[in-house]
Design an enzyme around this catalytic site. Structure first.
Site, PDB file in Angstrom:
ATOM      1  N   GLY A  46       9.095 -29.562 -22.340  1.00 55.93           N
ATOM      2  CA  GLY A  46       9.968 -29.700 -21.178  1.00 55.93           C
ATOM      3  C   GLY A  46      10.137 -28.356 -20.504  1.00 55.93           C
ATOM      4  N   GLN A  51      14.527 -22.023 -15.678  1.00 57.49           N
ATOM      5  CA  GLN A  51      13.695 -21.142 -16.509  1.00 57.49           C
ATOM      6  C   GLN A  51      12.652 -20.373 -15.699  1.00 57.49           C
ATOM      7  OE1 GLN A  51      12.990 -24.548 -19.378  1.00 57.49           O
ATOM      8  NE2 GLN A  51      13.002 -22.837 -20.823  1.00 57.49           N
ATOM      9  N   CYS A  92      12.943 -23.125 -27.724  1.00 57.30           N
ATOM     10  CA  CYS A  92      13.068 -23.027 -26.265  1.00 57.30           C
ATOM     11  C   CYS A  92      12.077 -21.983 -25.776  1.00 57.30           C
ATOM     12  CB  CYS A  92      14.491 -22.615 -25.891  1.00 57.30           C
ATOM     13  SG  CYS A  92      14.752 -22.479 -24.114  1.00 57.30           S
ATOM     14  N   LEU A  93      11.390 -22.306 -24.691  1.00 58.12           N
ATOM     15  CA  LEU A  93      10.425 -21.357 -24.122  1.00 58.12           C
ATOM     16  C   LEU A  93      11.128 -20.079 -23.650  1.00 58.12           C
ATOM     17  CD1 LEU A  93       8.244 -23.875 -22.088  1.00 58.12           C
ATOM     18  CD2 LEU A  93       7.674 -22.806 -24.282  1.00 58.12           C
ATOM     19  N   HIS A 134      18.745 -30.939 -23.821  1.00 60.50           N
ATOM     20  CA  HIS A 134      18.378 -29.512 -23.830  1.00 60.50           C
ATOM     21  C   HIS A 134      18.092 -29.038 -22.399  1.00 60.50           C
ATOM     22  CE1 HIS A 134      15.969 -26.029 -25.637  1.00 60.50           C
ATOM     23  NE2 HIS A 134      15.523 -26.058 -24.390  1.00 60.50           N
ATOM     24  N   GLU A 135      17.348 -29.852 -21.639  1.00 60.56           N
ATOM     25  CA  GLU A 135      16.953 -29.449 -20.277  1.00 60.56           C
ATOM     26  C   GLU A 135      18.128 -29.489 -19.304  1.00 60.56           C
ATOM     27  OE1 GLU A 135      14.282 -28.047 -20.238  1.00 60.56           O
ATOM     28  OE2 GLU A 135      13.142 -28.968 -21.865  1.00 60.56           O
ATOM     29  N   HIS A 138      20.091 -26.409 -19.467  1.00 65.72           N
ATOM     30  CA  HIS A 138      19.535 -25.284 -18.701  1.00 65.72           C
ATOM     31  C   HIS A 138      20.064 -25.292 -17.263  1.00 65.72           C
ATOM     32  CE1 HIS A 138      16.672 -23.241 -21.294  1.00 65.72           C
ATOM     33  NE2 HIS A 138      16.040 -24.362 -21.598  1.00 65.72           N
TER      34      HIS A 138
HETATM   35  O1  GNR Z   1       8.996 -26.971 -25.900  1.00 65.32           O
HETATM   36  C1  GNR Z   1      10.149 -27.206 -26.260  1.00 65.32           C
HETATM   37  N1  GNR Z   1      10.353 -27.792 -27.459  1.00 65.32           N
HETATM   38  C2  GNR Z   1      11.581 -28.284 -27.864  1.00 65.32           C
HETATM   39  C3  GNR Z   1      11.732 -28.609 -29.208  1.00 65.32           C
HETATM   40  C4  GNR Z   1      12.920 -29.108 -29.669  1.00 65.32           C
HETATM   41  C5  GNR Z   1      13.976 -29.289 -28.789  1.00 65.32           C
HETATM   42  C6  GNR Z   1      13.849 -28.955 -27.465  1.00 65.32           C
HETATM   43  C7  GNR Z   1      12.661 -28.448 -27.003  1.00 65.32           C
HETATM   44  S1  GNR Z   1      12.496 -28.069 -25.324  1.00 65.32           S
HETATM   45  C8  GNR Z   1      11.280 -26.803 -25.404  1.00 65.32           C
HETATM   46  C9  GNR Z   1      10.861 -26.393 -24.011  1.00 65.32           C
HETATM   47  C10 GNR Z   1      12.030 -25.744 -23.314  1.00 65.32           C
HETATM   48  O2  GNR Z   1      12.468 -24.669 -23.586  1.00 65.32           O
HETATM   49  N2  GNR Z   1      12.620 -26.466 -22.410  1.00 65.32           N
HETATM   50  O3  GNR Z   1      13.713 -25.998 -21.795  1.00 65.32           O
HETATM   51 NI    NI Z   2      14.630 -24.606 -23.182  1.00 67.19          NI
END
Ligand code: GNR
Ligand code: NI
Length: 168
Positions: A46, A51, A92-93, A134-135, A138
């Site tokens: 995601g 980001q 998270c990236l 999670h997204e 952000h």
């Molecule tokens: O690539 C991603 N893997 C992930 C693994 C577990 C819970 C959430 C994520 S999201 C993350 C990509 C990202 O940072 N999205 O904001």
């Molecule tokens: Ni993230």
């Protein structure tokens, strides 16, 4: 198409609150395509516009095994269907190299619009439910490290700050 730079914690720009999209034009379409390309390049499931330093309510997600089913969510929100929490090892990236367990409601009803402005809903559980929460965090300037103890968060912060100094 283009691969965009992903901001990393503790960059203060990750704390900005994104504003709703109200124009559904070809520029939006181009941006979502760049976000999908950037997500695949970084091997993420995601990516939120925040980001890549675009403070608009736009997400792309692909939780498929084959990485060929990108989904675009404009102005996303969710309602909790199952209050029961489930644990997931999140990464998270924007926090590269760190994985920690986070508990979130296990089933949510996602409401969003597509690139043309059309409204849709998805009853989500499993990894999609984790990812949308999670997204959307952000887009509200929130990161998964905010759910950890301040000790853990400080450790992650100083390790990443060292990395950033090395590569600067
Ligand atoms: O690539 C991603 N893997 C992930 C693994 C577990 C819970 C959430 C994520 S999201 C993350 C990509 C990202 O940072 N999205 O904001
Ligand atoms: Ni993230």
């Amino acid at each position: 198409m283009a691969i965009l730079e992903i901001l990393e914690f503790p960059d203060p720009r990750l704390r900005k609150i994104a504003t709703p999209v109200n124009v559904f034009d070809s520029k939006l379409d181009d941006l979502t395509k760049d976000m999908v390309e950037t997500m695949y390049d970084a091997q993420g499931i995601g990516l939120a516009a925040t980001q890549i330093d675009v403070h608009k309510r736009i997400l792309v997600i692909d939780v498929s095994e084959s990485k060929d089913s990108p989904q675009v969510f404009i102005n996303p929100s969710f309602e909790i269907i199952e209050e029961e929490l489930s644990d997931y090892d999140e990464g998270c990236l924007s926090v590269p190299g760190f994985y920690e367990t986070v508990s979130r409601p296990q089933r949510v009803l996602i409401k969003a619009q597509d690139q043309t402005g059309g409204a849709f809903e998805i009853d989500a559980s499993g990894i999609l439910a984790v990812c949308i929460q999670h997204e959307t965090d952000h887009l509200d300037g929130k990161l998964f490290v905010d759910y950890l103890s301040s000790l853990k968060r400080q450790r992650i912060r100083s390790k990443l700050e060292k990395e950033h100094k090395k590569s600067a």
